[in-house]
Design a protein around this motif. Structure first.
Motif: not given
Length: 314
Positions: A77-86, A114-116, A135-146
């Motif tokens: 759904x996005x022309x660009x890859x989305x950032x994420x964390x392993x 990731x948000x994907x 929820x989104x691709x911000x580092x804050x949301x990635x950290x919260x999801x973790x």
């Protein structure tokens, strides 16, 4: 006498009482009910009296987390890859009793967040990272999801371990997300907000080791009972050795007061010592030991990073 004191915690960590908390003293927007145990005007340090004993068995739960790699996830759904964390994370429970402390259970998990909605399961030669959603691709949301995954792992572990026992459970950190667990208390070592008005905050500063404040009810985005306790400490800084405990808002006042008294007796013997732990005394010995063990179980970060790189090129 010099005009300053040195916080006992190692400077590599945040101070036990953050500076912003001091500057906002008495200015919190939290809902407070101060007369749960005694009238607000009659607050004074509480020392558990005769007839109260520490719990025979205290379970201590904690979790750790580590980002193994920053990643990019292709998204249809996005022309660009989305950032994420392993990321790797682990949770464990230590059983503390008259005979000492022993490891009750430990579990390790890994996630690619990731948000994907198309985040894949990543299998490497050393570990498998299951997809997780932010929820989104911000580092804050990635950290919260973790962090939500870490908390859920702690909850699952506690529920599974306590299926046949009603032992008191102490969880490292706020009780948020775990208020439904019976006979459970959250344990907060660092204070970023000064919740109490000045008269009651002065009672916190006046606590002697082994004393606590009266129980109060507080509400921010969620409600819980709380109290402060001071552990044995040599420093003279106002909040040295102070920890905050949280219990379910659903408890009756008599229940939470009894719980507060029992923990006030149970915690001092478990207090960390400054020559071994830079966050002593609040970082309890079982918590410090469990954190080290859990980090060891996360595995070698360099090995996992190389494995992730290899898997991404395959």
């Amino acid at each position: 006498m010099t005009g300053f004191t040195v916080d006992p915690w190692d400077p590599g960590y945040a101070a036990a009482l953050a500076a912003e908390a001091l500057s906002e003293l008495g200015a919190t927007s939290a809902e407070l009910i101060l007369d749960v145990e005694r009238p607000a005007a009659d607050w004074k340090p509480v020392r558990p009296g005769p007839g109260v004993d520490p719990p025979e068995t205290l379970l201590v739960a904690d979790g750790v987390r580590r980002i193994d790699a920053r990643v990019w996830v292709a998204d249809a759904d996005s022309p660009m890859p989305l950032p994420g964390i392993a990321a790797s994370f682990a949770a464990g429970i230590v059983r503390c009793g008259p005979g000492g402390a022993d490891l009750a259970e430990i579990e390790v998990a890994r996630s690619l967040i990731s948000a994907s909605p198309y985040a894949p399961e990543v299998k490497t030669t050393h570990a498998t990272y299951r997809p997780g959603r932010a929820a989104d691709s911000s580092m804050e949301e990635l950290s919260l999801a973790l962090q939500r995954q870490v908390t859920q792992l702690e909850v699952d572990l506690a529920v599974r371990h306590r299926a046949t026992t009603g032992d008191l459970l102490l969880v490292d950190g706020p009780l948020r997300g775990r208020t439904h667990l019976p006979n459970t208390v959250g344990y907060i070592k660092t204070h970023h907000t000064a919740y109490l008005p000045p008269p009651q905050s002065a009672v916190v500063s006046a606590l002697a080791p082994g004393e606590r404040t009266p129980v109060f009810l507080m509400g921010t985005s969620w409600r819980r009972h709380a109290w402060y306790v001071r552990l044995p400490v040599r420093s003279s800084t106002p909040w040295a050795g102070i920890a905050r405990c949280e219990a379910s808002a659903e408890l009756e006042p008599a229940q939470v007061v009894r719980l507060a008294d029992e923990l006030t007796l149970a915690l001092p013997p478990l207090a960390g010592v400054d020559y071994k732990d830079p966050r002593a005394p609040q970082n309890l010995v079982p918590i410090g030991g469990l954190e080290k063990l859990l980090r060891h179980h996360l595995g070698d970060p360099r090995l996992l990073y190389r494995a992730l790189r290899t898997a991404s090129q395959g």
